[in-house]
Design an enzyme around this catalytic site. Structure first.
Site, short mmCIF file in Angstrom:
data_model
loop_
_atom_site.label_atom_id
_atom_site.label_comp_id
_atom_site.label_asym_id
_atom_site.label_seq_id
_atom_site.Cartn_x
_atom_site.Cartn_y
_atom_site.Cartn_z
N GLY A 194 41.67 34.98 42.07
CA GLY A 194 41.76 35.23 40.64
C GLY A 194 40.43 35.66 40.04
CB ALA A 195 37.93 35.31 38.12
CG HIS A 253 36.24 41.85 39.99
ND1 HIS A 253 36.35 42.67 41.08
CD2 HIS A 253 35.84 40.65 40.47
CE1 HIS A 253 36.01 42.01 42.16
NE2 HIS A 253 35.71 40.77 41.82
N GLY A 309 37.32 45.39 41.60
CA GLY A 309 37.31 45.28 43.07
C GLY A 309 38.67 44.83 43.57
CG HIS A 310 40.07 40.90 42.69
ND1 HIS A 310 39.22 40.43 41.73
CD2 HIS A 310 39.91 40.06 43.77
CE1 HIS A 310 38.59 39.35 42.17
NE2 HIS A 310 38.98 39.11 43.41
CB SER A 348 31.18 39.08 42.56
OG SER A 348 31.36 37.70 42.74
CB SER A 349 35.40 36.06 40.61
OG SER A 349 36.43 36.84 41.17
P1 AMP Z 1 38.18 36.70 46.05
O1 AMP Z 1 39.06 36.59 44.85
O2 AMP Z 1 36.73 36.69 45.73
O3 AMP Z 1 38.58 35.75 47.15
O4 AMP Z 1 38.45 38.14 46.63
C1 AMP Z 1 39.74 38.56 46.98
C2 AMP Z 1 39.64 39.84 47.74
O5 AMP Z 1 39.02 40.84 46.94
C3 AMP Z 1 38.79 39.69 49.00
O6 AMP Z 1 39.40 40.41 50.06
C4 AMP Z 1 37.48 40.30 48.58
O7 AMP Z 1 36.73 40.84 49.66
C5 AMP Z 1 37.96 41.41 47.66
N1 AMP Z 1 36.87 41.81 46.76
C6 AMP Z 1 36.12 41.01 45.96
N2 AMP Z 1 35.17 41.73 45.34
C7 AMP Z 1 35.32 43.00 45.75
C8 AMP Z 1 34.63 44.23 45.47
N3 AMP Z 1 33.59 44.27 44.64
N4 AMP Z 1 35.05 45.35 46.07
C9 AMP Z 1 36.10 45.31 46.94
N5 AMP Z 1 36.79 44.21 47.26
C10 AMP Z 1 36.40 43.06 46.67
#
Ligand code: AMP
Length: 278
Positions: A31-32, A34, A36-37, A186-187
């Site tokens: 969650g949170a 952005h 990237g997700h 990043s979150s």
């Molecule tokens: P998280 O919510 O941080 O666990 O991330 C969930 C997924 O989103 C993971 O596969 C991360 O690698 C991916 N992710 C997070 N930040 C980015 C980003 N800036 N660019 C691409 N993928 C991302």
């Protein structure tokens, strides 16, 4: 868009999708959300018929209680963002749905790739990641699962787990999304002040510098020079490693066919990671 909190109703809805011969794409997140997700969600929407996005802050992958407590939780905003992307299934379960009492999970042999870099500084982190992803995979049973290369080591760990469990799931690795300044999205950036976001640019700048150093110097010398440069900034370095992209083994005198740099550092209280293939 449909929102599920219990796994049985998600499993039932997915059974209907599968019965209609459609493919399932899965994007696990904490969650949170952005951009990237959202980039992962868009990749999934392009190549699979029904996309499932999980939003679950996984307690077993945090190795300090305060990091877990402070992790941003923005479910309503996340749902609003996903709504714009189309007909996705959102799975936002409570902890009891992912970790039922009869959950048999023994520490998984990750052949040492879970013990370096992130694994070294966050003991048990990758066992927690493998545990949650295995449980989520069992529920969703996707054909393809999408992970970001922002978490480069995590991608390697998930690929190894999938191979060792012989799961029929293709792991799709997606490029890192960055702000125009170069800061990796990043979150955790939600916890940074504007000044800290500027301080954090040293991560990207160091990765860019390393691309140049690689042309002239060995990994060992490049690492030394990159650390020296990084330390001129305001972040507190945890590690800066140069590794083979394939084996994650540390590089010393010779570059590997594909080499990756991984950095972790604290910006105030916020732990940030960044990475680049060199
Ligand atoms: P998280 O919510 O941080 O666990 O991330 C969930 C997924 O989103 C993971 O596969 C991360 O690698 C991916 N992710 C997070 N930040 C980015 C980003 N800036 N660019 C691409 N993928 C991302």
């Amino acid at each position: 868009m449909q929102i599920f909190q219990d796994k049985q109703s998600l499993i039932q809805a997915l059974q209907e999708i599968k019965a209609a011969g459609k493919s399932i794409g899965f994007v696990p997140t904490m969650g949170a959300l952005h951009d990237g997700h959202i980039a992962l969600v868009r990749s999934a929407l392009q190549i699979t018929d029904q996309v499932v996005v999980s939003i679950f802050v996984n307690p077993t992958q945090f190795n300090t209680a305060s990091d877990l407590d402070k992790y941003p939780r923005t479910l309503q905003a996340d749902i609003a963002l996903l709504q714009k992307e189309g007909d996705v299934f959102v799975f936002a379960p409570p902890v009891s749905e992912i970790y039922p009492e009869e959950d048999f999970f023994a520490p998984f042999d990750l052949e040492g790739i879970d013990l370096v870099m992130e694994g070294k500084f966050r003991p048990g982190h990758f066992q927690g990641v493998v545990h949650v992803v295995r449980n989520l995979f069992q529920i969703v049973q996707p054909q393809k699962a999408f992970f970001g290369l922002k978490d480069f080591q995590q991608v390697a760990v998930i690929r190894l787990m999938t191979k060792k469990l012989a799961l029929p799931i293709e792991i799709v690795a997606c490029a890192i999304e960055r702000a125009p300044t170069g800061l990796a999205l990043s979150s955790r950036n939600l916890r940074l002040s504007e000044t800290q976001k500027e301080d954090a640019l040293i991560l990207f700048q160091t990765l860019e510098l390393l691309k140049k150093l690689k042309k002239e110097f060995s990994p060992a010398v490049s690492q030394e020079k990159a650390i020296e440069f990084f330390k001129k900034g305001k972040l507190e370095l945890e590690y800066l490693e140069l590794v083979s992209s394939e084996t994650l083994e540390a590089l010393d005198q010779t570059w590997s066919e594909s080499s990756t740099c991984c950095i972790a550092a604290f910006c105030g209280e916020v732990r940030l990671i960044d990475t680049a293939q060199l």
